[in-house]
Structure formats: structure tokens, C-alpha cells
Design a protein around this motif. Structure first.
Motif, PDB file in Angstrom:
ATOM      1  N   LEU A   1     -26.983 -52.773  -4.682  1.00 35.04           N
ATOM      2  CA  LEU A   1     -27.846 -53.926  -4.451  1.00 35.04           C
ATOM      3  C   LEU A   1     -29.027 -53.490  -3.605  1.00 35.04           C
ATOM      4  O   LEU A   1     -28.851 -52.845  -2.558  1.00 35.04           O
ATOM      5  CB  LEU A   1     -27.054 -55.026  -3.740  1.00 35.04           C
ATOM      6  N   VAL A   2     -30.223 -53.845  -4.032  1.00 39.97           N
ATOM      7  CA  VAL A   2     -31.430 -53.470  -3.310  1.00 39.97           C
ATOM      8  C   VAL A   2     -32.427 -54.615  -3.405  1.00 39.97           C
ATOM      9  O   VAL A   2     -32.407 -55.378  -4.379  1.00 39.97           O
ATOM     10  CB  VAL A   2     -32.027 -52.167  -3.888  1.00 39.97           C
ATOM     11  N   GLN A   3     -33.272 -54.725  -2.408  1.00 43.91           N
ATOM     12  CA  GLN A   3     -34.310 -55.749  -2.442  1.00 43.91           C
ATOM     13  C   GLN A   3     -35.472 -55.307  -3.327  1.00 43.91           C
ATOM     14  O   GLN A   3     -35.713 -54.107  -3.506  1.00 43.91           O
ATOM     15  CB  GLN A   3     -34.818 -56.037  -1.040  1.00 43.91           C
ATOM     16  N   ALA A   4     -36.194 -56.274  -3.832  1.00 49.68           N
ATOM     17  CA  ALA A   4     -37.378 -55.969  -4.632  1.00 49.68           C
ATOM     18  C   ALA A   4     -38.333 -55.090  -3.833  1.00 49.68           C
ATOM     19  O   ALA A   4     -38.532 -55.298  -2.634  1.00 49.68           O
ATOM     20  CB  ALA A   4     -38.072 -57.256  -5.050  1.00 49.68           C
ATOM     21  N   GLY A   5     -38.878 -54.091  -4.514  1.00 44.70           N
ATOM     22  CA  GLY A   5     -39.742 -53.119  -3.860  1.00 44.70           C
ATOM     23  C   GLY A   5     -39.021 -51.900  -3.345  1.00 44.70           C
ATOM     24  O   GLY A   5     -39.661 -50.913  -2.961  1.00 44.70           O
TER      25      GLY A   5
ATOM     26  N   SER B   1     -40.093 -48.966  -6.505  1.00 45.73           N
ATOM     27  CA  SER B   1     -40.769 -50.255  -6.723  1.00 45.73           C
ATOM     28  C   SER B   1     -39.938 -51.159  -7.627  1.00 45.73           C
ATOM     29  O   SER B   1     -40.447 -51.750  -8.587  1.00 45.73           O
ATOM     30  CB  SER B   1     -42.155 -50.025  -7.334  1.00 45.73           C
ATOM     31  N   LEU B   2     -38.676 -51.270  -7.311  1.00 45.67           N
ATOM     32  CA  LEU B   2     -37.763 -52.034  -8.165  1.00 45.67           C
ATOM     33  C   LEU B   2     -38.119 -53.510  -8.185  1.00 45.67           C
ATOM     34  O   LEU B   2     -38.596 -54.078  -7.189  1.00 45.67           O
ATOM     35  CB  LEU B   2     -36.328 -51.839  -7.693  1.00 45.67           C
ATOM     36  N   LYS B   3     -37.873 -54.111  -9.340  1.00 43.92           N
ATOM     37  CA  LYS B   3     -38.157 -55.526  -9.566  1.00 43.92           C
ATOM     38  C   LYS B   3     -36.867 -56.239  -9.958  1.00 43.92           C
ATOM     39  O   LYS B   3     -35.942 -55.601 -10.497  1.00 43.92           O
ATOM     40  CB  LYS B   3     -39.170 -55.676 -10.701  1.00 43.92           C
TER      41      LYS B   3
ATOM     42  N   THR C   1     -28.550 -54.054  -9.019  1.00 42.70           N
ATOM     43  CA  THR C   1     -28.956 -55.440  -8.802  1.00 42.70           C
ATOM     44  C   THR C   1     -30.129 -55.450  -7.837  1.00 42.70           C
ATOM     45  O   THR C   1     -30.040 -54.897  -6.739  1.00 42.70           O
ATOM     46  CB  THR C   1     -27.803 -56.273  -8.235  1.00 42.70           C
ATOM     47  N   VAL C   2     -31.224 -56.073  -8.261  1.00 45.27           N
ATOM     48  CA  VAL C   2     -32.432 -56.148  -7.441  1.00 45.27           C
ATOM     49  C   VAL C   2     -32.652 -57.607  -7.069  1.00 45.27           C
ATOM     50  O   VAL C   2     -32.837 -58.459  -7.940  1.00 45.27           O
ATOM     51  CB  VAL C   2     -33.654 -55.594  -8.184  1.00 45.27           C
TER      52      VAL C   2
END
Length: 125
Positions: free
Chosen positions: A11-15, A85-87, A122-123
Motif C-alpha cells: 500500500l502506498v500513497q499517490a505520488g 509517481s504512482l496513481k 494498492t495506491v
């Protein structure tokens, strides 16, 4: 027979960024072209990136071009997918796959001979 095991999802936050790994056993990957695909809930599995047997050629889906980088370390029998730069729309199960022909790189699922079990990315927005 080639066994592929993906790791590095989460799990990562957007960006944010993640690096996926695909480790092989049973046979060396040095002669195989490798690809990454992904499948979001309710959608078809789609091509993400591919790399030729020696790393000399790569190809990316337009949706990830400039953000994702595929690479390989044949000495470690491992392929990587650096995702920056995940979305939120990158959320999916990511699969690695091996094409025993070695190249040129291909984008069609049916061209790949071996598949891993997948790792969830998961973003969050």
C-alpha cells in the motif's frame, strides 16, 4: 519449467514509489524476455512493460511510460519493475511473465509461457 515469484507489492500513497521484484527458479532467465502485466478488479489483465533477454530492448504501455522502469539482473535471475509517481489507477495485482523466445519484446498475454502468482499494489488517493 520456470517458477516465478513476485514480491514488493503493498500500500502506498499517490505520488509514491514501489519496486517490484520477480525471482525465478527452476531455470535461468538469461535467455527469456520478461514482461509485467497487471489486472485491476473487474478488468482484463493488461500489459505494463517488457524487456528483452539481454535488457537491450524495453517497451512500456502508454499509461506507465515515463513513470515505470523495467530492468533485469540475469546474475540474480531477477527482473524488477520500479514504479514512481504512482496513481490510484495503478492499483492492481501485478504479474511477471517469461517468454522463452527471448525477444523481440511482446505485449500479448498469449506470447508468454510462464506466469507468477501476482503481488497486490494498492495506491491510495
Amino acid at each position: 519449467q520456470v517458477q516465478l515469484v513476485e514480491s514488493g507489492g503493498g500500500l502506498v500513497q499517490a505520488g509514491g514509489s514501489l519496486r517490484l521484484s520477480c525471482a525465478a527458479s527452476g531455470r535461468t532467465l538469461s535467455s527469456y524476455a520478461m514482461g509485467w502485466f497487471r489486472q485491476a478488479p473487474g478488468k482484463e489483465r493488461e500489459f505494463v512493460a517488457a524487456i528483452s533477454w539481454n535488457g537491450g530492448n524495453t517497451h512500456y504501455a502508454d499509461s506507465v511510460k515515463g513513470r515505470f522502469t523495467i530492468s533485469r539482473d540475469n546474475a540474480k535471475n531477477t527482473v524488477y519493475l520500479q514504479m514512481d509517481s504512482l496513481k490510484p489507477e495503478d492499483t492492481a495485482v501485478y504479474y511477471c511473465a517469461a517468454d522463452r523466445r527471448g525477444g523481440p519484446v511482446v505485449t500479448t498475454r498469449s506470447d508468454y509461457d510462464y506466469w507468477g502468482q501476482g503481488t497486490q499494489v494498492t495506491v491510495s488517493s
